[in-house]
Scaffold this motif. Structure first.
Motif, PDB file in Angstrom:
ATOM      1  N   CYS A   1       0.804  -1.161  -0.124  1.00  0.00           N
ATOM      2  CA  CYS A   1       0.011  -0.008  -0.093  1.00  0.00           C
ATOM      3  C   CYS A   1       0.981   1.129   0.137  1.00  0.00           C
ATOM      4  CB  CYS A   1      -0.904   0.018   1.274  1.00  0.00           C
ATOM      5  SG  CYS A   1      -2.379  -1.301   1.150  1.00  0.00           S
ATOM      6  N   ILE A   2       1.796   1.419   0.972  1.00  0.00           N
ATOM      7  CA  ILE A   2       2.832   2.492   0.969  1.00  0.00           C
ATOM      8  C   ILE A   2       3.479   2.842  -0.273  1.00  0.00           C
ATOM      9  CG2 ILE A   2       4.819   3.414   2.360  1.00  0.00           C
ATOM     10  CD1 ILE A   2       3.730   2.247   4.736  1.00  0.00           C
ATOM     11  N   HIS A   3       4.204   1.536  -0.737  1.00  0.00           N
ATOM     12  CA  HIS A   3       4.846   1.525  -2.077  1.00  0.00           C
ATOM     13  C   HIS A   3       4.084   2.019  -3.147  1.00  0.00           C
ATOM     14  CE1 HIS A   3       8.395   0.279   0.212  1.00  0.00           C
ATOM     15  NE2 HIS A   3       8.169  -1.078   0.045  1.00  0.00           N
ATOM     16  N   LEU A   4       3.102   1.383  -3.727  1.00  0.00           N
ATOM     17  CA  LEU A   4       2.124   1.509  -4.862  1.00  0.00           C
ATOM     18  C   LEU A   4       1.409   2.889  -4.618  1.00  0.00           C
ATOM     19  CD1 LEU A   4       1.792   0.090  -7.657  1.00  0.00           C
ATOM     20  CD2 LEU A   4      -0.421  -0.830  -6.357  1.00  0.00           C
ATOM     21  N   PHE A   5       0.808   2.873  -3.541  1.00  0.00           N
ATOM     22  CA  PHE A   5      -0.091   4.320  -3.626  1.00  0.00           C
ATOM     23  C   PHE A   5       0.566   5.506  -3.084  1.00  0.00           C
ATOM     24  CE2 PHE A   5      -2.938   0.314  -2.964  1.00  0.00           C
ATOM     25  CZ  PHE A   5      -3.511   0.498  -4.185  1.00  0.00           C
ATOM     26  N   PHE A   6       1.248   5.585  -1.846  1.00  0.00           N
ATOM     27  CA  PHE A   6       1.644   6.537  -1.389  1.00  0.00           C
ATOM     28  C   PHE A   6       3.161   7.155  -2.035  1.00  0.00           C
ATOM     29  CE2 PHE A   6       4.005   8.752   2.200  1.00  0.00           C
ATOM     30  CZ  PHE A   6       3.057   9.944   2.414  1.00  0.00           C
ATOM     31  N   GLU A   7       3.988   6.315  -2.046  1.00  0.00           N
ATOM     32  CA  GLU A   7       5.123   6.462  -2.919  1.00  0.00           C
ATOM     33  C   GLU A   7       4.820   6.596  -4.584  1.00  0.00           C
ATOM     34  OE1 GLU A   7       8.962   4.716  -0.754  1.00  0.00           O
ATOM     35  OE2 GLU A   7       7.221   3.315  -0.697  1.00  0.00           O
ATOM     36  N   GLY A   8       3.930   5.875  -4.993  1.00  0.00           N
ATOM     37  CA  GLY A   8       3.341   6.112  -6.383  1.00  0.00           C
ATOM     38  C   GLY A   8       2.770   7.395  -6.587  1.00  0.00           C
ATOM     39  N   TYR A   9       2.245   7.990  -5.488  1.00  0.00           N
ATOM     40  CA  TYR A   9       1.753   9.295  -5.651  1.00  0.00           C
ATOM     41  C   TYR A   9       2.776  10.269  -5.885  1.00  0.00           C
ATOM     42  CZ  TYR A   9      -0.493  13.694  -4.057  1.00  0.00           C
ATOM     43  OH  TYR A   9      -0.839  15.035  -4.009  1.00  0.00           O
ATOM     44  N   PHE A  10       3.869  10.130  -5.046  1.00  0.00           N
ATOM     45  CA  PHE A  10       5.067  11.164  -5.267  1.00  0.00           C
ATOM     46  C   PHE A  10       5.566  11.116  -6.520  1.00  0.00           C
ATOM     47  CE2 PHE A  10       9.509  11.746  -5.191  1.00  0.00           C
ATOM     48  CZ  PHE A  10       9.689  13.178  -4.616  1.00  0.00           C
ATOM     49  N   ALA A  11       5.618   9.578  -6.961  1.00  0.00           N
ATOM     50  CA  ALA A  11       6.497   9.479  -8.246  1.00  0.00           C
ATOM     51  C   ALA A  11       5.575  10.396  -9.563  1.00  0.00           C
ATOM     52  CB  ALA A  11       6.513   7.992  -8.669  1.00  0.00           C
ATOM     53  N   ARG A  12       4.429  10.262  -9.259  1.00  0.00           N
ATOM     54  CA  ARG A  12       3.240  10.867 -10.563  1.00  0.00           C
ATOM     55  C   ARG A  12       3.353  12.076 -10.243  1.00  0.00           C
ATOM     56  NH1 ARG A  12       0.771  13.369 -13.192  1.00  0.00           N
ATOM     57  NH2 ARG A  12      -1.005  12.957 -14.377  1.00  0.00           N
TER      58      ARG A  12
END
Length: 236
Positions: free
Chosen positions: A77-88
């Motif tokens: 959840c943290i990697h895909l959604f939270f850190e993915g949010y930052f990457a996007r």
């Protein structure tokens, strides 16, 4: 006579150094206790849902495997959604005002690189989101199902998490020592609670998981070797 509108890039902000330019910066509106509570509540919900799911699928699951499944589901959840949010959204982080944006801006008090589109941070978080996020969900499922494939994947992902974290720490301290870069506010809370503790989990826990999977892998190969020796002896 009217005065000129203020320059957004020079707006007052809580990050260091104080003269840091953050184009489009918008201050957080959600109080810090609510931000932290929201993050903790979401993590608790993931743990609860994983626990219920794991005990339903595998009622006799051990505490170690249950904790491991909960950990990897949280990582997913943290990697895909939270850190993915930052990457996007890394190019516009200073202006983000939704919950994830404000959470990142709160964390950035300990590391302002998250607001300045730092090349290492963007690349590291993108790889983490794209690779470790989905694989963490897969490992969580494999742990619940007691599938042997979980061990090589658990070692690979845990090693990747540790490696990224070591680089993250290392570049921070290298830039601080060599280039006199200032990334964190001077208050000890932001350094120890946000920067050290929050990231330290991804060194300590993956290290333990690598050790556990290594032990299980050695046991499996030892059994295979012993079986081969017994087979060779009988053949003779």
């Amino acid at each position: 006579m009217t005065s000129a509108p203020p320059n957004d890039s020079m707006a007052t902000h809580p990050y260091y150094p104080p003269d840091l330019v953050l184009p489009g910066y918008v201050p957080n509106e959600i109080p810090v206790p609510i931000l932290i509570t929201s993050f903790a509540a979401a993590a608790g919900a993931v743990f609860w849902a994983t626990s219920v799911f794991a005990r339903t699928v595998r009622p006799n699951i051990s505490r170690t495997d249950l904790f491991t499944a909960m950990w990897f589901m949280l990582c997913g959840c943290i990697h895909l959604f939270f850190e993915g949010y930052f990457a996007r959204h890394n190019a516009a982080m200073p202006a983000r005002t939704d919950l994830f944006g404000q959470l990142w801006k709160e964390y950035a008090k300990s590391d302002r690189r998250y607001l300045t589109r730092d090349s290492f941070t963007v690349c590291m978080e993108t790889v983490t989101a794209v690779a470790w996020g989905p694989l963490s969900f897969l490992i969580g499922w494999l742990v619940v199902k007691d599938h042997p494939l979980r061990h090589p994947l658990q070692i690979a992902v845990s090693l990747g998490q540790m490696y990224g974290d070591v680089l993250y720490y290392g570049i921070f301290f290298f830039d601080e020592a060599v280039y006199r870069a200032v990334y964190c506010r001077p208050e000890g809370f932001y350094f120890w609670a946000y920067f050290v503790m929050m990231n330290g989990f991804w060194i300590v826990i993956p290290g333990v998981l690598i050790w556990l999977s290594t032990v299980e892998t050695v046991k499996a190969f030892r059994l295979v070797q012993e079986a081969r020796k017994r087979g060779t002896t009988k053949a003779m």
